[in-house]
Scaffold this motif. Structure first.
Motif, mmCIF file in Angstrom:
data_model
loop_
_atom_site.group_PDB
_atom_site.id
_atom_site.type_symbol
_atom_site.label_atom_id
_atom_site.label_comp_id
_atom_site.label_asym_id
_atom_site.label_seq_id
_atom_site.Cartn_x
_atom_site.Cartn_y
_atom_site.Cartn_z
ATOM 1 N N VAL A 34 47.080 30.842 37.646
ATOM 2 C CA VAL A 34 47.378 29.746 38.571
ATOM 3 C C VAL A 34 48.360 30.168 39.651
ATOM 4 N N ASN A 35 49.402 30.910 39.282
ATOM 5 C CA ASN A 35 50.498 31.210 40.204
ATOM 6 C C ASN A 35 50.411 32.624 40.764
ATOM 7 N N SER A 36 51.010 32.800 41.932
ATOM 8 C CA SER A 36 51.148 34.122 42.530
ATOM 9 C C SER A 36 52.230 34.049 43.600
ATOM 10 N N LYS A 37 52.903 35.182 43.815
ATOM 11 C CA LYS A 37 53.904 35.230 44.889
ATOM 12 C C LYS A 37 53.256 35.225 46.266
ATOM 13 N N ASP A 38 51.921 35.365 46.302
ATOM 14 C CA ASP A 38 51.206 35.442 47.582
ATOM 15 C C ASP A 38 50.609 34.119 48.040
ATOM 16 N N PHE A 39 50.618 33.101 47.189
ATOM 17 C CA PHE A 39 50.061 31.812 47.591
ATOM 18 C C PHE A 39 50.769 30.682 46.860
#
Length: 666
Positions: free
Chosen positions: A306-311
């Motif tokens: 679900v998570n990312s530092k890019d979005f």
């Protein structure tokens, strides 16, 4: 408008050298760059005042900026007006935005060409739809190649949609939640669990004598404040929301320092909370916390699925069966800005890979705040990518997370001319619940209670001859929202539900029966409360079997129809209109007075008079056939035998002088 502009320009000329004006401008610009639009607008207004005190203002972030533009005394009047309009719009104060964009659209500098678009947007938000249409049309004409021209065209269609929707409001009660729940700041994303309402709020938080740390491009600077109204946190109110002093407290989860949280959702047992979390200048991510006894665990990010530092990933929603997590994200692989996605929630609480909802739901713009009812299989979400009232509107689609019906706008007053999002139901079928909207606020989202109501259209359908209930008949209801269909059972009852009082058309049809159409105009529906009950009947027919038209007469020894006869033929017009595939024959008969040749010719001319009349009323000639039968097909004796002598039978001849119609094609 020109007088206002000249007045302000003169004022600026007179006070251009006043030091306090310069500082107010710098203060406003600094707030604007830091996206504190409420403060920016406050200081732009101070900078633009014609009179004021001479108190020197200091920059709110603790240091002077050293850019070349700071050497200018306020000679950028137009820039200040435009930024004031921008600030007002960006903190959703559209009345103010309309006022200042109304001045900015007179500027000739191309730097401010977008003012006309945002002027239209402000007019639309203020429900001035016709004026907004004019502004958007002017923007398109002046800026045909601008990227916003496409958005302007969509805004025009949305304004037209809004005008029509407000003519026919949906049957929805919308009431602002009372008490302390709608406090200062934004209040949004409600969800009810076990008689407790959880919601997000940015209400002021007392910080005593502490110094707030504000990040600027030059680094962290201390600014003295008593409260900070921009920290989002999750709150809970217990019990019925009817008391003005209902207790509101923060959720009992310890969040890391400087983390903001919003938009909570809970697992079916209420022991796992999912929410959006973020820190300054970091991406939005979805976190979870588990409850053991009365204590919540420290929040943890849900994982790379679900998570990312890019979005960004935001606005989680857990389905009532606990099997899926729905969320909004601008991750790659979508169809626009923020799309709706979902992933499976495994038995151990871990998540499967994220799957996009697809192009049936997602647009090139933003889709936000999903809510899915596993019982009704209806998805409610908000988007600004479809024709609506403007801003974020609620749409509804039916499906199974893979296949979806075309989303429908939920109309007015469920939606408003501002932002509407975060629906949560408080009953199984989703007819009652809460929403978030800034419809009554100058800046911020507030919580509203909503309750859907319906108008029932019902009745009994019978056979016109037998008077018995008619089973197996198809009944179709059509209005602006679409079409509903049903088939009557053995009781002959038909019943529909509609959520607005727009004009309605009912079509009743069955094989070997004449279909009928009944129209309900708005004026009739507006008088109804929650039910309209009317009985109807269908008349049977058999292909090729004639049906007599009573009292069709002609002028003496003529084929010309009498006026009363035309009214009898009018009976056929709705039958032909309601049965558009049907073709009929009009047949005319005579008695035996006169020669066979004369009677055949007269009956042909009389039958043709009937079809000519129907053609004059709009019935296509290809659906009509005329035929004269003369005296060849009597249905009663023209003469009778009385005491072995033939005697004229006026009653029989009258029956034979008839006009009939028969269905030749269904």
């Amino acid at each position: 408008m020109k007088k206002i502009l000249l007045f302000l320009l003169v004022a600026f000329g007179g006070f251009a050298n006043a030091q306090y004006v310069v500082n107010y401008k710098k203060v406003a610009d600094t707030y604007f760059e830091n996206k504190d639009y409420y403060a920016a607008s406050t200081f732009y207004k101070k900078a633009l005042k014609i009179t004021g005190d001479s108190t020197q203002a200091i920059l709110p972030y603790g240091m002077e900026r050293k850019s070349a533009t700071d050497d200018k005394v306020i000679d950028d009047y137009e820039g200040s007006i435009y930024n004031l309009a921008e600030s007002s719009r960006l903190y959703r104060e559209f009345n103010e935005a309309e006022k200042y964009y109304g001045i900015a659209i007179t500027f000739t500098n191309t730097r401010f060409r977008k003012a006309l678009f945002y002027y239209g947007e402000s007019l639309r938000a203020n429900k001035k739809f016709n004026l907004a249409i004019d502004a958007f049309q002017q923007f398109i004409q002046r800026n045909p190649g601008d990227a916003l021209a496409k958005d302007a065209q969509k805004e025009i269609e949305s304004c037209k949609f809004a005008i029509e929707e407000m003519r026919f409001p949906r049957m929805v009660q919308v009431k602002k939640v009372p008490g302390n729940v709608n406090g200062l700041g934004s209040n949004y994303a409600p969800v009810k669990i076990n008689n407790e309402l959880y919601f997000t709020s940015s209400r002021p938080i007392a910080v005593g004598s502490k110094k707030d740390m504000v990040k600027t491009d030059a680094g962290e600077v201390q600014v003295s404040t008593k409260t900070n109204p921009f920290i989002n946190n999750i709150y809970v109110a217990k019990g019925e929301l009817t008391s003005a002093d209902i207790a509101v407290r923060k959720i009992d989860i310890i969040f890391p320092k400087s983390m903001e949280v919003a938009a909570a959702s809970f697992s079916p047992d209420g022991n796992t909370a999912y929410f959006t979390a973020w820190k300054n200048k970091e991406k939005y991510a979805i976190y979870s916390s588990k409850k053991t006894g009365d204590k919540w665990s420290d929040p943890q990010p849900v994982g790379l699925q679900v998570n990312s530092k890019d979005f960004n990933s935001t606005q989680p929603f857990v389905t009532s069966d606990g099997k899926f997590l729905l969320f909004s994200s601008d991750r790659s692989g979508g169809y626009g800005k923020y799309d709706l996605w979902y992933c499976a929630v495994r038995e151990d609480g871990s998540l499967g890979q994220a799957v996009n909802f697809g192009p049936a739901i997602n647009t090139e713009d933003d889709e936000r705040a999903p809510y899915y009812n596993t019982l009704t299989k209806k998805l409610l979400f908000s988007t600004d990518g479809r024709i609506g009232f403007g801003g974020l509107d609620f749409f509804e689609s039916e499906g199974d997370l893979v296949n979806w019906s075309s989303p429908k706008n939920l109309g007015y007053p469920f939606n408003s001319s501002k932002d509407d999002l975060y629906f949560t139901a408080t009953d199984d079928k989703g007819t009652k619940g809460y929403i978030s909207s800034d419809r009554e606020s100058s800046c911020c989202l507030e919580l509203f209670e909503v309750k859907k109501e319906y108008l029932s259209i019902a009745g009994l359908l019978t056979d016109c001859k037998t008077k018995l209930p008619l089973a197996g008949a198809d009944v179709t209801l059509t209005n602006a929202e679409g079409t509903q269909k049903m088939t009557t059972g053995t009781d002959g009852i038909y019943r529909f539900k509609v959520d607005s009082k727009r004009p309605i058309k009912l079509l009743f049809a069955k094989d070997n029966y004449f279909a009928i159409t009944k129209n309900y105009p708005y004026e009739e529906l507006a008088k109804a409360d929650t039910l309209i009950y009317k009985d109807y009947c269908l008349s049977p027919f058999k292909l090729g079997i004639p049906i007599a038209l009573e009292n069709v007469y002609y002028e003496f020894n003529s084929a010309e129809l009498t006026e009363p006869s035309k009214k009898v033929l009018d009976f056929l017009i709705p039958i032909m209109e309601d049965n558009p595939e049907m073709e009929i024959e009009l047949g005319s008969h005579t008695d035996n007075i006169g020669t066979d040749e004369y009677n055949l010719d007269l009956s042909n001319r009389r039958a043709k008079s009937c079809t000519d009349y129907l053609e004059s009323k709009g019935i296509a000639a290809a659906r009509l056939t005329s035929k004269g039968y003369g005296e060849s097909m009597p249905i009663a004796p023209n003469e009778i035998i009385v005491k072995r002598k033939k005697k004229d039978n006026p009653e029989g001849r009258a029956k034979n002088r008839r006009t009939e119609f028969k269905v030749t094609k269904k």
